[in-house]
Design a protein around this motif. Structure first.
Motif, PDB file in Angstrom:
ATOM      1  N   SER A  23       0.816  -1.217   0.000  1.00 44.84           N
ATOM      2  CA  SER A  23       0.000   0.000   0.000  1.00 44.84           C
ATOM      3  C   SER A  23       0.849   1.265   0.000  1.00 44.84           C
ATOM      4  CB  SER A  23      -0.917   0.014   1.226  1.00 44.84           C
ATOM      5  OG  SER A  23      -1.809  -1.067   1.175  1.00 44.84           O
ATOM      6  N   ARG A  25       3.578   4.151  -1.175  1.00 47.02           N
ATOM      7  CA  ARG A  25       3.772   4.883  -2.421  1.00 47.02           C
ATOM      8  C   ARG A  25       4.798   4.155  -3.298  1.00 47.02           C
ATOM      9  NH1 ARG A  25       5.960  11.001  -3.360  1.00 47.02           N
ATOM     10  NH2 ARG A  25       5.622  10.926  -5.591  1.00 47.02           N
ATOM     11  N   PRO A  28       3.590  -2.073  -5.965  1.00 48.70           N
ATOM     12  CA  PRO A  28       2.811  -2.696  -7.047  1.00 48.70           C
ATOM     13  C   PRO A  28       1.359  -2.950  -6.643  1.00 48.70           C
ATOM     14  CG  PRO A  28       4.203  -4.326  -5.991  1.00 48.70           C
ATOM     15  CD  PRO A  28       4.509  -3.001  -5.333  1.00 48.70           C
ATOM     16  N   SER A  29       0.708  -1.943  -6.096  1.00 45.98           N
ATOM     17  CA  SER A  29      -0.674  -2.107  -5.627  1.00 45.98           C
ATOM     18  C   SER A  29      -1.663  -2.271  -6.778  1.00 45.98           C
ATOM     19  CB  SER A  29      -1.085  -0.924  -4.757  1.00 45.98           C
ATOM     20  OG  SER A  29      -0.991   0.275  -5.484  1.00 45.98           O
ATOM     21  N   TYR A  30      -1.245  -1.992  -7.994  1.00 44.95           N
ATOM     22  CA  TYR A  30      -2.097  -2.218  -9.160  1.00 44.95           C
ATOM     23  C   TYR A  30      -2.195  -3.714  -9.454  1.00 44.95           C
ATOM     24  CZ  TYR A  30       2.521  -2.662 -11.136  1.00 44.95           C
ATOM     25  OH  TYR A  30       3.822  -3.050 -11.356  1.00 44.95           O
ATOM     26  N   CYS A  31      -1.248  -4.492  -8.971  1.00 43.24           N
ATOM     27  CA  CYS A  31      -1.128  -5.895  -9.333  1.00 43.24           C
ATOM     28  C   CYS A  31      -1.292  -6.848  -8.152  1.00 43.24           C
ATOM     29  CB  CYS A  31       0.253  -6.085  -9.973  1.00 43.24           C
ATOM     30  SG  CYS A  31       0.764  -7.767 -10.193  1.00 43.24           S
ATOM     31  N   TRP A  32      -0.752  -6.475  -7.002  1.00 42.87           N
ATOM     32  CA  TRP A  32      -0.748  -7.323  -5.812  1.00 42.87           C
ATOM     33  C   TRP A  32      -0.150  -8.689  -6.111  1.00 42.87           C
ATOM     34  CZ3 TRP A  32      -1.659  -5.976  -0.798  1.00 42.87           C
ATOM     35  CH2 TRP A  32      -2.141  -4.672  -0.610  1.00 42.87           C
ATOM     36  N   LYS A  47      -8.383  -5.210 -11.730  1.00 47.28           N
ATOM     37  CA  LYS A  47      -7.982  -3.937 -11.129  1.00 47.28           C
ATOM     38  C   LYS A  47      -7.408  -4.176  -9.733  1.00 47.28           C
ATOM     39  CE  LYS A  47     -11.130  -1.011 -13.719  1.00 47.28           C
ATOM     40  NZ  LYS A  47     -11.609  -1.993 -14.664  1.00 47.28           N
ATOM     41  N   GLY A  48      -6.640  -3.211  -9.240  1.00 51.43           N
ATOM     42  CA  GLY A  48      -5.954  -3.328  -7.965  1.00 51.43           C
ATOM     43  C   GLY A  48      -6.793  -3.813  -6.797  1.00 51.43           C
ATOM     44  N   ARG A  51      -7.618  -7.465  -7.209  1.00 56.99           N
ATOM     45  CA  ARG A  51      -6.403  -8.281  -7.082  1.00 56.99           C
ATOM     46  C   ARG A  51      -5.959  -8.374  -5.624  1.00 56.99           C
ATOM     47  NH1 ARG A  51      -2.515  -8.047 -12.290  1.00 56.99           N
ATOM     48  NH2 ARG A  51      -4.018  -9.016 -13.679  1.00 56.99           N
ATOM     49  N   ARG A  52      -6.115  -7.310  -4.891  1.00 51.17           N
ATOM     50  CA  ARG A  52      -5.782  -7.340  -3.456  1.00 51.17           C
ATOM     51  C   ARG A  52      -6.610  -8.409  -2.764  1.00 51.17           C
ATOM     52  NH1 ARG A  52      -8.283  -4.917   0.973  1.00 51.17           N
ATOM     53  NH2 ARG A  52      -6.903  -4.733   2.789  1.00 51.17           N
TER      54      ARG A  52
END
Length: 181
Positions: A23, A25, A28-32, A47-48, A51-52
């Motif tokens: 999480s 800055r 890779p929070s777009y992918c997890w 989407k992020g 995927r999370r």
């Protein structure tokens, strides 16, 4: 740096640290780290946030997903390492009879900590973790240092330095490299 690093598998107990690292800055929070794990059903919502939830579901189920690197109790890196059978579309040779193949598919180090050799430490920890998990071979899919994509999979020279051997290509950029354990 390694004297100050501790590696722990991502489990229910370390999930909050995993979420904090992913999480932050630049993470890779777009992918997890679901790019190579997602089922065809899960790919319908790639989407992020979805995927999370997909990754957290795997962690809750006890599925091996990888290791966190800690320095002074703070997560400072991630390496995705797990049995190859839980991934899809990686390429590489089919496992030999009685071969237990694991795959190292991703690494993440926050930008301020890059260039300190942490990737080499992540690779070494992944090797030890795969071996202790019963792997007889660890496969990785790094790219050349000047590659414009797939950089999260690591760079060929780092895997060569760790003793991995070339075993082919997966697409036009990703090298397939293997290490017998």
């Amino acid at each position: 740096m390694s004297a100050h690093l501790v590696f722990r598998p991502v489990t229910h107990e370390t999930q909050a640290d995993f979420e904090a690292l992913f999480s932050a800055r630049g993470s890779p929070s777009y992918c997890w780290c679901m790019a190579w794990r997602a089922t065809s059903q899960e790919l319908r919502d790639a989407k992020g946030p979805a995927r999370r939830q997909q990754m957290l579901g795997r962690i809750a189920a006890g599925t091996p997903v990888g290791l966190l690197a800690y320095r002074d109790g703070t997560p400072v890196g991630w390496v995705s390492v797990a049995p190859k059978a839980i991934f899809r579309g990686l390429g590489g040779p089919l496992p030999e009879p009685n071969e237990q193949a694991w795959s190292l598919t991703c690494m993440f180090v926050p930008r301020p900590l890059r260039g300190q050799g942490l990737a080499h430490e992540l690779i070494a920890a992944a090797i030890a973790h795969a071996h202790s998990g019963g792997a007889t071979v660890l496969e990785a899919y790094p790219v050349d240092p000047d590659s414009p994509s797939y950089r999260f999979m690591g760079f060929v020279p780092a895997f060569e330095a760790a003793g991995f051997a070339h075993a082919g290509m997966a697409g036009t950029r990703r090298h397939v490299m293997r290490l017998a354990l």
